[in-house]
Scaffold this motif. Structure first.
Motif, short mmCIF file in Angstrom:
data_model
loop_
_atom_site.label_atom_id
_atom_site.label_comp_id
_atom_site.label_asym_id
_atom_site.label_seq_id
_atom_site.Cartn_x
_atom_site.Cartn_y
_atom_site.Cartn_z
N ALA A 67 -1.83 -10.35 -3.87
CA ALA A 67 -2.05 -10.79 -2.44
C ALA A 67 -2.28 -12.07 -2.71
O ALA A 67 -1.33 -12.26 -1.58
CB ALA A 67 -3.83 -10.04 -2.46
N ALA A 69 0.07 -13.93 -4.30
CA ALA A 69 1.45 -14.21 -3.96
C ALA A 69 1.88 -13.80 -2.52
O ALA A 69 2.34 -14.53 -2.35
CB ALA A 69 1.65 -13.48 -5.66
N PHE A 70 1.62 -13.26 -2.09
CA PHE A 70 2.26 -12.50 -1.24
C PHE A 70 1.98 -13.37 -0.12
O PHE A 70 2.85 -13.75 0.89
CB PHE A 70 2.00 -11.06 -0.14
CG PHE A 70 2.74 -9.94 -1.12
CD1 PHE A 70 4.23 -10.16 -0.96
CD2 PHE A 70 2.56 -9.46 -2.62
CE1 PHE A 70 4.83 -9.01 -1.65
CE2 PHE A 70 3.82 -8.52 -3.00
CZ PHE A 70 4.77 -8.56 -2.20
N ARG A 71 0.49 -14.32 -0.02
CA ARG A 71 0.27 -15.08 0.80
C ARG A 71 0.46 -16.62 0.40
O ARG A 71 0.00 -17.46 0.42
CB ARG A 71 -0.98 -15.30 1.29
CG ARG A 71 -1.68 -13.67 1.26
CD ARG A 71 -2.61 -14.13 2.70
NE ARG A 71 -4.07 -12.93 2.94
CZ ARG A 71 -3.02 -12.47 4.49
NH1 ARG A 71 -1.91 -12.71 5.36
NH2 ARG A 71 -3.68 -11.27 4.80
#
Lengths: 86, 86
Positions: A67, A69-71
């Motif tokens: 989460a 990393a994707f943000r």
């Protein structure tokens, strides 16, 4: 002898939990893992089904790091990478 | 004839952008894609290198949806799944 309550996810009948919250967590992890595997296989139809499942479980188990990393905190994934040092 | 400024990511020398913000976005996408591929390959060493790369790019391109999914909105990924209806 006594009767006791145990909990399990309908997605994984073999794993029993004494704690309902833990069973919930396990169920949510498996729900995400299944969806991830489905998406990965759609993106890469040649991907082995078992590999897709295992990747889904791996990512779902580390959902907090992914989460992040994707943000925009890509480095969060470094925690998952084995140290390359001696 | 005129000289003009173009932008590119050092991770992908072939793709040129007129807009710096777009080049930045492309660079960040590739940075995440590379890290994802690395993590997937560590989790599943048998995973084909090219497949890992393509999965990384696929997920990085849809980072917003994956971010939601990893933050308890698993259904966000449904947007990526092809409709099964006729």
């Amino acid at each position: 002898m006594a009767v006791e309550v145990v909990y399990r996810s309908s997605r994984d009948l073999e794993r029993l939990f004494m704690d309902k919250a833990e069973a919930d967590r396990h169920d949510r992890m498996l729900e995400l893992a299944e969806k991830l595997a489905e998406v990965l296989r759609q993106a890469q139809p040649a991907l082995d089904e078992r590999q897709a499942e295992e990747l889904g479980i791996y990512m779902a188990k580390h959902r907090e790091l992914f989460a992040k990393a994707f943000r925009n905190q890509t480095d969060a994934l470094d925690e998952l990478l084995a140290p390359t040092g001696a």
